[in-house]
Design an enzyme around this catalytic site. Sequence first.
Site, PDB file in Angstrom:
ATOM      1  N   CYS A   1      44.877  35.396  96.726  1.00  0.00           N
ATOM      2  CA  CYS A   1      44.739  35.241  95.271  1.00  0.00           C
ATOM      3  C   CYS A   1      43.501  36.009  94.802  1.00  0.00           C
ATOM      4  O   CYS A   1      42.402  35.793  95.339  1.00  0.00           O
ATOM      5  CB  CYS A   1      44.615  33.757  94.909  1.00  0.00           C
TER       6      CYS A   1
ATOM      7  N   CYS B   1      45.926  24.388  90.997  1.00  0.00           N
ATOM      8  CA  CYS B   1      45.260  25.435  90.217  1.00  0.00           C
ATOM      9  C   CYS B   1      44.862  24.881  88.844  1.00  0.00           C
ATOM     10  O   CYS B   1      45.335  25.343  87.808  1.00  0.00           O
ATOM     11  CB  CYS B   1      46.175  26.651  90.076  1.00  0.00           C
TER      12      CYS B   1
ATOM     13  N   CYS C   1      40.937  25.627  95.318  1.00  0.00           N
ATOM     14  CA  CYS C   1      41.294  26.811  96.109  1.00  0.00           C
ATOM     15  C   CYS C   1      41.365  26.508  97.602  1.00  0.00           C
ATOM     16  O   CYS C   1      42.164  27.105  98.330  1.00  0.00           O
ATOM     17  CB  CYS C   1      40.285  27.928  95.847  1.00  0.00           C
TER      18      CYS C   1
ATOM     19  N   LYS D   1      57.247  28.898  72.969  1.00  0.00           N
ATOM     20  CA  LYS D   1      57.336  28.149  74.233  1.00  0.00           C
ATOM     21  C   LYS D   1      58.320  26.996  74.103  1.00  0.00           C
ATOM     22  O   LYS D   1      59.204  26.799  74.942  1.00  0.00           O
ATOM     23  CB  LYS D   1      55.962  27.611  74.627  1.00  0.00           C
TER      24      LYS D   1
ATOM     25  N   CYS E   1      44.814  25.510  98.555  1.00  0.00           N
ATOM     26  CA  CYS E   1      45.893  26.402  98.113  1.00  0.00           C
ATOM     27  C   CYS E   1      46.319  27.335  99.235  1.00  0.00           C
ATOM     28  O   CYS E   1      45.484  27.943  99.914  1.00  0.00           O
ATOM     29  CB  CYS E   1      45.428  27.197  96.892  1.00  0.00           C
TER      30      CYS E   1
END
Length: 367
Positions: free
Chosen positions: A359, A343, A350, A273, A353
């Site tokens: 989702c 998130c 949620c 990463k 969102c």
Amino acid sequence: MLKLFNVCVRMASTNKNKKSLSSKLAKQGRVIKPTSIIMKQELRDIEDLPGTASSLFSPIQTRHQRLIKKEPNVNLPAKRAAPKKDSKISKIKMGSATIIKCEVVPQSELMKDLIKVEPAAIKTELTEIKVKVEGNESPAPNEQWGEHLANIRLMRSIKPAPVDTLGCHQCADNNADEKTQRFQKLVALMLSSQTKDETTFEAMKRLKAHGCTPASIQEIPVADLEKLLHPVSFYKNKAKYLKQTSQLLLDKYAADIPDNIKELLKLPGVGPKMAHICMASAWQQITGIGVDTHVHRISNRLNWVKKPTKEPEQTRIQLESWLPHSLWAEVNHLLVGFGQTICTPVKPNCAECLNRYICPSSTAKKN
């Protein structure tokens, strides 16, 4: 107690029997007349009375009073309007102090407006920012991924995240030479593992006060370096890695950092990463997707992986198998900020969102 009550009763009756001078004179039919005139008729403002008379009662009006009555032919400066109250500024009283709390960006209000929009309307409104899916080497695990991404872009543009201003790409000294800036970006990435952006940013400020070059890191005793890094997660191990990496860079790369993934991964404490993000931020080369805990978590929640993954490296391999290469540079920064604000790891928001109805992991159910 009884004595106190009697005293109060007597005082009340005494005050009740008292009469003002004006009422006594009126009862006798007498009127107080002035013995002399001390002002001219054209004197109309109490502010213009001589001496200290302006501080006493006077039938003469103040300019402000006349202005309110809007008398004609009077050229007076308008009274300064009181500042409008800002609903985004609130005062919190704490003991004898008053703290003024300001909300610079009305994020919550904007989000409330957005979450009322139905998915069909969102799909129509966001046509311009939809991603192009041509050229995919492999089909996406979730056919709605383009709509997911467009919605996340919109939410990220409205609700800033810590990574935007405190991320590793913001930790380098802009006044330093390019070689030093590349090293500082690598150091910030090494410190960022399992550490909040705010903590990493503050640790980098302390390091930059000592120069934050491979040579300066080598001059700092390990114990002092650990103190500078604390409270970064695993600061003792990271202090050791920084020492080893700085020495390698001095010995092998002339105090610069490697310009390829293979050599970056050989540095102590540098994982895939960090290496891919470092190549993008330090060398402006896109070699892969930087997958951290946020990207890993959200990719699994959205079913952007063909099968659930347990490690970020597994997620990276799956994402790179189907996500268009043109999006590799964007997806890390986009999903990290989304994971910091909406998130979140525990109890995701949620209800706020835009993907709440499409989702697979959403807890918000459409009525």
